[in-house]
Scaffold this motif. Sequence first.
Motif, short mmCIF file in Angstrom:
data_model
loop_
_atom_site.label_atom_id
_atom_site.label_comp_id
_atom_site.label_asym_id
_atom_site.label_seq_id
_atom_site.Cartn_x
_atom_site.Cartn_y
_atom_site.Cartn_z
N VAL A 80 0.83 -1.21 0.00
CA VAL A 80 0.00 0.00 0.00
C VAL A 80 0.86 1.26 0.00
O VAL A 80 0.60 2.21 -0.75
N ASN A 81 1.90 1.27 0.80
CA ASN A 81 2.68 2.50 0.95
C ASN A 81 3.68 2.73 -0.18
O ASN A 81 3.92 3.88 -0.58
N ASP A 82 4.24 1.65 -0.70
CA ASP A 82 5.34 1.81 -1.66
C ASP A 82 5.17 1.01 -2.95
O ASP A 82 6.05 1.06 -3.82
N GLY A 83 4.09 0.25 -3.07
CA GLY A 83 3.95 -0.61 -4.24
C GLY A 83 4.91 -1.78 -4.22
O GLY A 83 5.19 -2.40 -5.25
N ASP A 84 5.41 -2.13 -3.03
CA ASP A 84 6.39 -3.20 -2.87
C ASP A 84 5.71 -4.46 -2.36
O ASP A 84 5.51 -4.63 -1.15
N TYR A 85 5.33 -5.34 -3.26
CA TYR A 85 4.74 -6.62 -2.88
C TYR A 85 5.79 -7.69 -3.13
O TYR A 85 5.87 -8.28 -4.22
N SER A 86 6.64 -7.92 -2.14
CA SER A 86 7.73 -8.88 -2.27
C SER A 86 7.79 -9.73 -1.01
O SER A 86 7.83 -9.21 0.11
N ALA A 87 7.77 -11.05 -1.20
CA ALA A 87 7.76 -11.96 -0.08
C ALA A 87 9.09 -11.92 0.67
O ALA A 87 10.15 -11.72 0.08
N ALA A 88 9.00 -12.08 1.99
CA ALA A 88 10.19 -12.11 2.83
C ALA A 88 10.03 -13.26 3.82
O ALA A 88 9.03 -13.98 3.82
N GLU A 89 11.03 -13.43 4.68
CA GLU A 89 10.96 -14.47 5.69
C GLU A 89 9.84 -14.16 6.68
O GLU A 89 9.63 -13.01 7.06
N VAL A 90 9.10 -15.20 7.08
CA VAL A 90 8.03 -15.02 8.06
C VAL A 90 8.64 -14.83 9.45
O VAL A 90 9.46 -15.63 9.90
N HIS A 91 8.25 -13.75 10.12
CA HIS A 91 8.71 -13.46 11.47
C HIS A 91 7.65 -13.88 12.48
O HIS A 91 6.48 -13.51 12.35
N GLN A 92 8.04 -14.64 13.48
CA GLN A 92 7.11 -15.02 14.54
C GLN A 92 6.86 -13.81 15.43
O GLN A 92 7.80 -13.12 15.82
N SER A 93 5.61 -13.54 15.75
CA SER A 93 5.27 -12.31 16.46
C SER A 93 4.27 -12.57 17.58
O SER A 93 3.79 -13.69 17.77
N LEU A 94 3.93 -11.50 18.30
CA LEU A 94 2.92 -11.57 19.35
C LEU A 94 1.50 -11.60 18.79
O LEU A 94 0.55 -11.84 19.54
N SER A 95 1.37 -11.33 17.49
CA SER A 95 0.06 -11.40 16.82
C SER A 95 0.14 -12.47 15.75
O SER A 95 0.18 -12.18 14.55
N PRO A 96 0.16 -13.76 16.16
CA PRO A 96 0.50 -14.86 15.24
C PRO A 96 -0.48 -15.07 14.10
O PRO A 96 -0.09 -15.61 13.05
#
Length: 462
Positions: free
Chosen positions: A290-306
Amino acid sequence: MKYCSTRGKVKGLSFSDAVMMGLADDGGLLLPEEIPTYSANELAELGELSYPDLAFRVISRFVDDIPAADLKKLIDTAYSSFEHPDTTPIVKQDGIYILELFHGPTLAFKDVALQFLGNLFEYLLDKSGCRMNIIGATSGDTGSAAIYGVRGRKNINIFILHPKGRVSPIQELQMTTVTDENVFNLAVEGTFDDAQSIVKEIFGDLDFKEKHALGAVNSINWARVLAQVVYYFYAWFQVNKETGCKEIEVSVPTGNFGDIFAGYVAKEMGVPIKRLILATNANSILSRFVNDGDYSAAEVHQSLSPSMDIQVASNFERYLFYLYGKDSEAVCKAMDDFKKSGILNFTDEQLQQVQSTFTASAVNDEETIEAIAKFHKETGYTLDPHTAVGVEAGCRTRDKNLPLVCLSTAHPAKFGSAVKSAIGQDPELPTVFQGIEKKPKKLEVIAAKTEEIKAFVEKHAR
């Protein structure tokens, strides 16, 4: 109302056929051929309806092959399982309208859709005399909501894949303590994206899909998205009654783009939403888009909102279909390019179109904890981590001249550890969670390999 695939090779389906197909046979996602719209006067007529009656009026615009009385009964039965009389009540805290979507049986927003979908599946299978084996992947809440939607139902088995060790303890217990014979929990040794990819690959094997009558409960199933459209109407009516506003903004914590796509459909139908605020955690592929037009997959980060720990948003293809002007060939090319490179590129004109509808912000774990603590201190109200991401992103990007609605997607007790670290105490534990850790469990740990999971399904399928 007929349904077509985003990839163009499946067309002219009825609503019932679209529900039962789940993922389109050409690998695309199913959508109505046209989105019906309401005029301002027509919209106003819906404002005094109860939630179940509103759901019937909105959903029936997309359904013409189920008798109205039957559809009404399916909807009324679905929402009779919710503990709050308003189904999805809205509360005002610190100038923000919080739409509480967690009053269903599993205390998560997925119940809004999956209680309806479970009834719908059973109804359609009973009519046809057929059976179904449901396969789904979950990053947290979809699994338990889907299981509770179909547990014990005749002619249905359900196989739910979740990433081992990457959902909250309560989320895992909600799934694995359901021991009905038709329920199978698979803890996949990988990420949610791995599990989701496997499910899509299995559905892409059309011979296997047909042989075992596979059905989908993930938000790849159009009925899931459709049921969620309703609460955007409901939120608008409640806020408009209090404020007399002409527009609202809605902040949506999302990882798979399904919940916010439902908001997009509601906006297209005529709900006066100025902008949808897309809130992500550190897994920020959607906010970067949305912000930059950058739709590129990256490594999944484990978070507090799984539930938002996702890098490949399965519902994004539905939005691409509209962004590309309903050009199925362009969608096919884009999805093929993304599969090969993990990157999608957009023109300046396309990005401007995106930003006319959405704004976005990513909220990391530290900011999430701070948001929960600050909101609790100022209001006494406890946010779960996903809702906190939505509140923080909404406050950062909102138009302060408009009311802000934040979708509250789960009860805070589902993420007690994160909440306790923020407010210094455990959230109140609902009755349904008390003693859950002592219940018998049913779980299989399995490698993130498509063939192993297909073999398991084949062994246990109805």
